[in-house]
Design a protein around this motif. Structure first.
Motif, mmCIF file in Angstrom:
data_model
loop_
_atom_site.group_PDB
_atom_site.id
_atom_site.type_symbol
_atom_site.label_atom_id
_atom_site.label_comp_id
_atom_site.label_asym_id
_atom_site.label_seq_id
_atom_site.Cartn_x
_atom_site.Cartn_y
_atom_site.Cartn_z
ATOM 1 N N ARG A 23 3.321 -15.139 -21.983
ATOM 2 C CA ARG A 23 2.602 -14.119 -21.229
ATOM 3 C C ARG A 23 3.210 -14.125 -19.836
ATOM 4 O O ARG A 23 3.392 -15.187 -19.233
ATOM 5 N N GLU A 24 3.554 -12.951 -19.317
ATOM 6 C CA GLU A 24 4.163 -12.878 -17.982
ATOM 7 C C GLU A 24 3.093 -13.016 -16.909
ATOM 8 O O GLU A 24 2.038 -12.390 -16.996
ATOM 9 N N VAL A 25 3.377 -13.875 -15.913
ATOM 10 C CA VAL A 25 2.469 -14.093 -14.794
ATOM 11 C C VAL A 25 3.279 -14.121 -13.509
ATOM 12 O O VAL A 25 4.511 -14.228 -13.528
ATOM 13 N N LYS A 39 -6.565 -30.515 -15.396
ATOM 14 C CA LYS A 39 -6.339 -30.346 -16.835
ATOM 15 C C LYS A 39 -5.037 -29.571 -17.070
ATOM 16 O O LYS A 39 -4.864 -28.461 -16.570
ATOM 17 N N ALA A 40 -4.139 -30.161 -17.863
ATOM 18 C CA ALA A 40 -2.851 -29.540 -18.182
ATOM 19 C C ALA A 40 -2.973 -28.803 -19.510
ATOM 20 O O ALA A 40 -2.711 -29.360 -20.569
ATOM 21 N N ASP A 41 -3.370 -27.550 -19.439
ATOM 22 C CA ASP A 41 -3.610 -26.780 -20.658
ATOM 23 C C ASP A 41 -2.626 -25.627 -20.833
ATOM 24 O O ASP A 41 -2.789 -24.792 -21.704
ATOM 25 N N ARG A 42 -1.605 -25.595 -19.986
ATOM 26 C CA ARG A 42 -0.579 -24.554 -20.071
ATOM 27 C C ARG A 42 0.686 -25.059 -19.405
ATOM 28 O O ARG A 42 0.687 -26.086 -18.749
ATOM 29 N N PHE A 43 1.763 -24.303 -19.571
ATOM 30 C CA PHE A 43 3.003 -24.591 -18.860
ATOM 31 C C PHE A 43 3.739 -23.278 -18.661
ATOM 32 O O PHE A 43 3.335 -22.240 -19.189
ATOM 33 N N TRP A 44 4.807 -23.317 -17.873
ATOM 34 C CA TRP A 44 5.522 -22.107 -17.507
ATOM 35 C C TRP A 44 7.019 -22.329 -17.600
ATOM 36 O O TRP A 44 7.504 -23.446 -17.415
ATOM 37 N N ILE A 45 7.731 -21.256 -17.837
ATOM 38 C CA ILE A 45 9.181 -21.226 -17.669
ATOM 39 C C ILE A 45 9.414 -20.216 -16.557
ATOM 40 O O ILE A 45 9.006 -19.046 -16.663
ATOM 41 N N ILE A 46 10.005 -20.675 -15.479
ATOM 42 C CA ILE A 46 10.206 -19.830 -14.295
ATOM 43 C C ILE A 46 11.273 -18.781 -14.586
ATOM 44 O O ILE A 46 12.360 -19.109 -15.063
ATOM 45 N N HIS A 47 10.944 -17.535 -14.305
ATOM 46 C CA HIS A 47 11.893 -16.426 -14.467
ATOM 47 C C HIS A 47 12.590 -16.160 -13.137
ATOM 48 O O HIS A 47 13.813 -16.083 -13.084
ATOM 49 N N THR A 48 11.819 -15.997 -12.066
ATOM 50 C CA THR A 48 12.393 -15.820 -10.721
ATOM 51 C C THR A 48 11.534 -16.584 -9.722
ATOM 52 O O THR A 48 10.350 -16.813 -9.953
ATOM 53 N N GLY A 49 12.143 -16.947 -8.596
ATOM 54 C CA GLY A 49 11.422 -17.629 -7.531
ATOM 55 C C GLY A 49 11.557 -19.135 -7.621
ATOM 56 O O GLY A 49 12.292 -19.667 -8.461
ATOM 57 N N THR A 50 10.833 -19.822 -6.720
ATOM 58 C CA THR A 50 10.902 -21.282 -6.665
ATOM 59 C C THR A 50 9.509 -21.890 -6.558
ATOM 60 O O THR A 50 8.607 -21.305 -5.963
ATOM 61 N N VAL A 51 9.383 -23.085 -7.134
ATOM 62 C CA VAL A 51 8.124 -23.825 -7.135
ATOM 63 C C VAL A 51 8.413 -25.238 -6.642
ATOM 64 O O VAL A 51 9.348 -25.890 -7.122
ATOM 65 N N GLU A 66 10.470 -32.272 -5.873
ATOM 66 C CA GLU A 66 11.558 -31.463 -6.405
ATOM 67 C C GLU A 66 11.179 -29.994 -6.268
ATOM 68 O O GLU A 66 10.005 -29.653 -6.258
ATOM 69 N N THR A 67 12.189 -29.136 -6.174
ATOM 70 C CA THR A 67 11.964 -27.697 -6.155
ATOM 71 C C THR A 67 12.634 -27.109 -7.394
ATOM 72 O O THR A 67 13.799 -27.391 -7.665
ATOM 73 N N LEU A 68 11.870 -26.326 -8.141
ATOM 74 C CA LEU A 68 12.346 -25.749 -9.394
ATOM 75 C C LEU A 68 12.626 -24.268 -9.225
ATOM 76 O O LEU A 68 11.911 -23.577 -8.513
ATOM 77 N N GLY A 69 13.645 -23.778 -9.932
ATOM 78 C CA GLY A 69 13.991 -22.364 -9.885
ATOM 79 C C GLY A 69 14.094 -21.765 -11.281
ATOM 80 O O GLY A 69 13.591 -22.327 -12.263
ATOM 81 N N ALA A 97 6.964 -15.797 -13.926
ATOM 82 C CA ALA A 97 7.169 -16.823 -14.938
ATOM 83 C C ALA A 97 6.560 -16.401 -16.262
ATOM 84 O O ALA A 97 5.728 -15.500 -16.318
ATOM 85 N N TYR A 98 7.006 -17.086 -17.300
ATOM 86 C CA TYR A 98 6.397 -16.951 -18.609
ATOM 87 C C TYR A 98 5.405 -18.102 -18.750
ATOM 88 O O TYR A 98 5.768 -19.262 -18.569
ATOM 89 N N GLU A 99 4.171 -17.776 -19.070
ATOM 90 C CA GLU A 99 3.122 -18.779 -19.225
ATOM 91 C C GLU A 99 2.846 -18.979 -20.706
ATOM 92 O O GLU A 99 2.822 -18.023 -21.474
ATOM 93 N N PHE A 100 2.613 -20.248 -21.070
ATOM 94 C CA PHE A 100 2.349 -20.600 -22.460
ATOM 95 C C PHE A 100 1.068 -21.408 -22.546
ATOM 96 O O PHE A 100 0.850 -22.321 -21.749
#
Length: 151
Positions: A23-25, A39-51, A66-69, A97-100
């Motif tokens: 799901r796009e977020v 609670k860790a009930d989801r995860f993401w794959i970053i499409h654009t930007g930094t975290v 760490e900074t993720l891109g 990002a794509y959220e799962f």
């Protein structure tokens, strides 16, 4: 050309299976995505930007580990019981990002051992890299000079 991050670790078939749950977020700069201990009930794959991933340090400001891109996996604690975040995360720029949903991905993995193996192998590598990053960053911030050198 190989795909970066988790997409490069999965076969085309498994990428398509995983993306069927995506799901796009988006997150605004400065938005808190999750907090350590939550609670860790989801995860993401970053499409654009930094975290920025951070670690709570008692009596001090949180340490950015760490900074993720783009292409990077955000969150691995969803895979390991008791499913609580080991770090915190905040958008350091606008993020798409794509959220799962973690439960849905774990269920998909339970039905497909090959997908489970590919995903778990990739996540294990992520955990190892983040552990090294956390160690080096904390030594940089808090250890006496030279304390992090390997003999």
């Amino acid at each position: 050309m190989t795909r970066p991050g988790v997409f490069g670790a999965l076969t085309k078939e498994h990428r398509e299976q995983l993306m069927s749950l995506a799901r796009e977020v988006s997150f605004a700069t400065g938005e808190r995505i999750f907090n350590e201990g939550g609670k860790a009930d989801r995860f993401w794959i970053i499409h654009t930007g930094t975290v920025a991933l951070d670690l709570h340090v008692p009596g001090r400001q949180a340490a950015v580990i760490e900074t993720l891109g783009a292409g990077r996996l955000l969150g691995w604690s969803w895979l390991v019981p008791p499913h609580h975040w080991h770090l915190g995360a905040e958008a350091s720029s606008p993020v798409r990002a794509y959220e799962f949903d973690a439960a849905a991905v774990r269920e998909m993995c339970a039905k497909d051992p090959a997908l489970d193996h590919e995903l778990c192998s990739y996540v294990l590598g992520v955990v190892a890299r983040r552990l090294r990053s956390a160690r080096m960053r904390l030594l940089d911030l808090y250890a006496p000079y030279g304390a992090g050198e390997v003999p």
